[in-house]
Design a protein around this motif. Structure first.
Motif, mmCIF file in Angstrom:
data_model
loop_
_atom_site.group_PDB
_atom_site.id
_atom_site.type_symbol
_atom_site.label_atom_id
_atom_site.label_comp_id
_atom_site.label_asym_id
_atom_site.label_seq_id
_atom_site.Cartn_x
_atom_site.Cartn_y
_atom_site.Cartn_z
ATOM 1 N N GLY A 191 0.792 -1.219 0.000
ATOM 2 C CA GLY A 191 0.000 0.000 0.000
ATOM 3 C C GLY A 191 0.827 1.273 0.000
ATOM 4 N N SER A 192 2.167 1.162 0.074
ATOM 5 C CA SER A 192 3.040 2.337 0.099
ATOM 6 C C SER A 192 3.250 2.890 -1.308
ATOM 7 C CB SER A 192 4.400 1.976 0.706
ATOM 8 O OG SER A 192 4.271 1.588 2.055
ATOM 9 N N THR A 193 3.515 4.187 -1.354
ATOM 10 C CA THR A 193 3.955 4.844 -2.589
ATOM 11 C C THR A 193 5.463 5.027 -2.490
ATOM 12 O OG1 THR A 193 1.850 6.010 -2.817
ATOM 13 C CG2 THR A 193 3.740 6.883 -4.041
ATOM 14 N N ILE A 194 6.208 4.577 -3.494
ATOM 15 C CA ILE A 194 7.670 4.558 -3.391
ATOM 16 C C ILE A 194 8.315 5.054 -4.682
ATOM 17 C CG2 ILE A 194 7.642 2.619 -1.772
ATOM 18 C CD1 ILE A 194 8.479 0.801 -4.139
ATOM 19 N N TRP B 232 5.637 4.680 -7.759
ATOM 20 C CA TRP B 232 5.026 3.365 -7.934
ATOM 21 C C TRP B 232 4.280 2.975 -6.652
ATOM 22 C CZ3 TRP B 232 5.719 0.749 -12.627
ATOM 23 C CH2 TRP B 232 6.671 1.309 -13.489
ATOM 24 N N LEU B 233 3.201 2.227 -6.834
ATOM 25 C CA LEU B 233 2.426 1.702 -5.710
ATOM 26 C C LEU B 233 2.754 0.226 -5.515
ATOM 27 C CD1 LEU B 233 -1.030 3.309 -6.592
ATOM 28 C CD2 LEU B 233 0.607 4.095 -4.881
ATOM 29 N N LYS C 273 1.960 4.885 -10.664
ATOM 30 C CA LYS C 273 0.914 5.719 -10.075
ATOM 31 C C LYS C 273 0.212 6.589 -11.105
ATOM 32 C CE LYS C 273 -0.090 8.770 -6.214
ATOM 33 N NZ LYS C 273 0.409 9.428 -4.993
ATOM 34 N N GLU C 274 0.967 7.158 -12.047
ATOM 35 C CA GLU C 274 0.381 8.097 -13.005
ATOM 36 C C GLU C 274 -0.459 7.376 -14.055
ATOM 37 O OE1 GLU C 274 -0.445 11.544 -15.305
ATOM 38 O OE2 GLU C 274 0.062 11.199 -13.198
ATOM 39 N N THR C 275 0.023 6.268 -14.594
ATOM 40 C CA THR C 275 -0.662 5.615 -15.718
ATOM 41 C C THR C 275 -1.468 4.385 -15.290
ATOM 42 O OG1 THR C 275 1.254 4.213 -16.214
ATOM 43 C CG2 THR C 275 1.177 6.370 -17.279
#
Length: 762
Positions: free
Chosen positions: A356-359, A401-402, A430-432
């Motif tokens: 669940g983290s954004t890295i 990235w997630l 995350k963006e696409t």
């Protein structure tokens, strides 16, 4: 008579002993006195050569004595200095817009004023001096330096140009003193200085915010100091001896502190020093203690002092540039943590990676980049036409990235679950919203590696989106520690490992770094990654201040990044590169500004007469040295004056031809992109060699004519040479000072009829 016979025989033997042990000391001091520390060369060829040959003839020794030393002519020095300053500072402010690489080095000067960190492939000294010059003359560092042609408007740019012009103005003066020291001829020194004063290329390259005039200043300073130091051989360890030794070391550190090609002048001084020490070793007047003192003095002056100054320049560089800037992404996460404004500086984030983290994921190869994707697809014929995945050297939103489990359909727990060694994960851009994906299609550039793409949408995909997390050196169940853990991502389906090749993609890939999936599972920095940014509001944060590296670590890392960046340089759009064989023949110049008749055009091109004369004199020098060597070997009666000319050609000219070779020949071995301006340091040595060679040739007129006709020919030749240099400068000076109106091939052009080679573009 019988009584006197032993006495006569004894005197005869003594005379023969004197002849056999006669030595000629090669001294450059004006008084030509000898001392126990002079380097002397025997003018006999050893006992074996003194014996009679089978034909009964004696081999005669060759004596070469140095010419009488000439003192600098103050009037000539002032004339050279005045002409140098006037030609370099004339129209210095024109054009009032960015020209060529001013967009880079002017911008870097601004970065120093603003204390903003940046990346460049060259060491920092030249940019520090440019920034200092701008700061001292009132420039505030606010001009953006976006692209060539942008007007400076109210911004004060003349101080930075003025620094380069001032250092460029010193080059003819240095040439005068170097050639005078090597040839002991004011006329030779004046010819060499004139070739540089009126060279349009030297003028142009000195008038803009560039590193080249700064580099050439230190190169010529090092050569002059070396030559002056050699003149102190008869007075070792005196004040002037130490002064020139230490100045040589200072200039060596300056040369390599501006560009890595300063290594070439270090090689020149090193070869000279090795020869000097070898001569001292053969001087039986010196004890081993004396030789050790000489050796240690050179270690201090030519190795330790330059190394200390070079490291000091980097220390200043790191202290001044303490704010985050556009160069952060080229360096490791630990390096970035020391930069104010960087998201890692005094930052805090969750210590261990969780679902669940954004890295952001950074490759551990120096300048390996961040794992990155964008909306653009691979072109037709490059694997499958899916979304590109690359490594990008800069901070960017598209680096995010997630982290998901293979199937995230279940509700997420209140407390996040940590990712462990051996877990299977899915990385969603995350963006696409596409997943990190690989398959058996070949990678774009690296053969036998597999293509990595972005696949699926909104988290949906297939089994090729799954990756096994492996902590290097870890065991089953170990947690992934942010910044510190070295992580590999093994593809579930193919068994390959996520890899940053370091190769630059073509323009369709925005010249970013290729990312592949490598079937070769050996652990290397290319296949190792670390988690840099880590955002998860459900986890507690820790401080990252403990990660700041020490000075030696960042010094080593910065050099690795610079060297790799230098080797990967590619030409900019519409920019013409050149090959080393183009340079001596002046085959093609560089457009500094303007392309049409309405724009202010400046074109970097050497004075054709000067450059072609230099090229001819390289061949002439070889012929003259060959003739002189044969004449001396055959013991042709030359006279004292002619032997002095031989001394000048072989010793003085030899140092200059070696300098030219060292600053030119290595470019044939380089794989990086090359430009015409890379030849200018070698051109300095070529011009000095031309002055020495032509002066020696003109002074040899008495071989064919008797006085006063030989003297008339000498003066006529000198006047014709200087007139040719001045007139060719008059013809081609618009190249340096700017042109408007029709191009050279059009009617009414100021350069009509002067485009002597089709490859010239003005």
């Amino acid at each position: 008579m019988a009584k006197d016979e032993p006495t006569d025989r004894r005197r005869s033997n003594e005379d023969l002993s004197v002849v056999r042990n006669r030595r000629t000391c090669l001294i450059s001091e004006s008084n030509h006195t000898t001392s126990p520390h002079e380097s002397c060369t025997s003018d006999t060829l050893g006992d074996e050569d003194d014996r009679q040959s089978s034909k009964g003839t004696d081999r005669r020794s060759v004596i070469i004595t140095p010419p009488d030393v000439q003192q600098p002519n103050i009037v000539l020095v002032l004339l050279v200095l005045g002409l140098s300053l006037s030609t370099r500072f004339y129209k210095l402010a024109d054009p009032p817009h960015i020209c060529w690489d001013e967009t880079h080095f002017g911008k870097m000067g601004s970065y120093y004023i603003n204390r903003t960190f940046f990346f460049d492939v060259h060491p920092p000294l030249g940019k520090i001096l440019i920034g200092l010059a701008g700061y001292m003359t009132g420039y505030d560092g606010t001009f953006p330096f976006l692209k060539p042609g942008d007007k400076y408007d109210h911004h004060n740019y003349w101080g930075m140009r003025g620094l380069c012009a001032a250092l460029g103005s010193s080059l003819p003066v240095f040439a005068y003193f170097i050639v005078l020291a090597l040839s002991h001829s004011n006329s030779a020194a004046l010819i060499a200085a004139s070739l540089l004063i009126f060279d349009t290329g030297s003028i142009t390259i000195s008038q803009y915010i560039l590193l080249d005039p700064i580099l050439m200043f230190f190169i010529m300073g090092a050569v002059l100091s070396m030559v002056k130091f050699n003149q102190q051989k008869s007075r070792p360890f005196c004040a002037s001896w130490w002064l020139w030794l230490l100045l040589t070391g200072v200039n060596l550190s300056g040369a390599i502190g501006v560009k890595f090609v300063g290594l070439f002048v270090i090689l020149l001084v090193g070869i000279n020093t090795a020869g000097d020490l070898w001569g001292l070793l053969g001087d039986l007047h010196l004890s081993l203690v004396d030789i050790a003192k000489h050796f240690l003095a050179r270690v201090v002056g030519l190795i330790l002092l330059p190394l200390f100054l070079y490291v000091t320049v980097f220390a200043v560089h790191f202290v001044v540039l303490n704010k985050s800037g556009p160069g952060d992404g080229f360096f490791s996460s630990a390096f970035q943590s020391r930069l104010i404004g960087n998201n890692l500086h005094n930052a805090s984030m969750p210590e261990y990676l969780a679902y669940g983290s954004t890295i952001t994921v950074k490759n551990l190869r120096i300048a390996g980049g961040y794992l990155h994707s964008h909306w653009h697809l691979y072109p037709e014929g490059v694997g499958t036409k899916q979304q590109q995945v690359t490594a990008y050297l800069h901070k960017d939103y598209n680096n995010l990235w997630l982290v998901h489990k293979p199937d995230d359909s279940e509700a997420q727990p209140e407390t996040p679950e940590f990712v462990r060694h051996g877990d299977i994960i899915r990385l969603e851009h995350k963006e696409t919203t596409r997943n990190l994906h690989s398959h058996l299609h070949e990678a774009p550039l690296t053969r036998k590696h597999f293509q990595v793409t972005g696949y699926g949408i909104n988290g949906s995909g297939d089994s090729n989106d799954l990756w096994v997390v492996e902590v290097c050196g870890g065991r089953k169940g170990d947690l992934v520690k942010v910044l510190r853990s070295k992580v590999r991502f093994l593809h579930m389906t193919t068994g390959c490992v996520l890899y940053s090749s370091g190769k630059t993609l073509p323009k369709w890939g925005w010249e970013q770094v290729e990312v592949t999936c490598s079937p070769y599972l050996k652990e290397t920095p290319n296949s190792q990654w670390n988690i840099e940014d880590h955002i998860n509001p459900k986890l507690p944060n820790i401080s990252l201040s403990v990660l700041k590296p020490h000075f030696l670590e960042i010094l080593l890392e910065s050099h690795i990044v610079m060297i790799r960046g230098n080797s990967g340089l590619k030409p900019k759009d519409n920019e013409i590169n050149s090959k080393p064989w183009h340079w001596p023949i002046n085959y093609q110049g560089l457009r500094f500004s303007g392309v049409n008749e309405t724009e202010y055009r400046v074109y970097l091109l050497g004075n054709p007469v000067t450059w072609w004369l230099n090229l001819a004199c390289l061949g002439l020098y070889a012929i003259m040295v060959a003739v002189a060597s044969i004449a001396l070997q055959r013991d042709v009666h030359l006279g004292q004056k002619r032997r002095e000319h031989c001394w000048v050609l072989m010793r003085g000219g030899g140092q200059l031809i070696l300098g030219w070779l060292l600053h030119y020949a290595p470019f044939y071995t380089m794989g990086r992109i090359l430009y015409y301006h890379h030849y200018f340091p070698a051109m300095l040595f070529s011009s000095m060699l031309t002055g020495l060679t032509l002066d020696t040739l003109l002074h040899s007129a008495d071989l064919f004519l008797s006085p006063p006709y030989s003297d008339w020919l000498l003066r006529l030749g000198q006047m014709a040479l200087l007139f040719s240099i001045l007139y060719s400068f008059h013809l081609f000076h618009p190249l340096s000072y700017g042109m408007r109106g029709p191009l050279a091939h059009e009617l009414g052009s100021a350069m009509a009829g002067l485009k002597w080679m089709d490859s010239w573009e003005f």
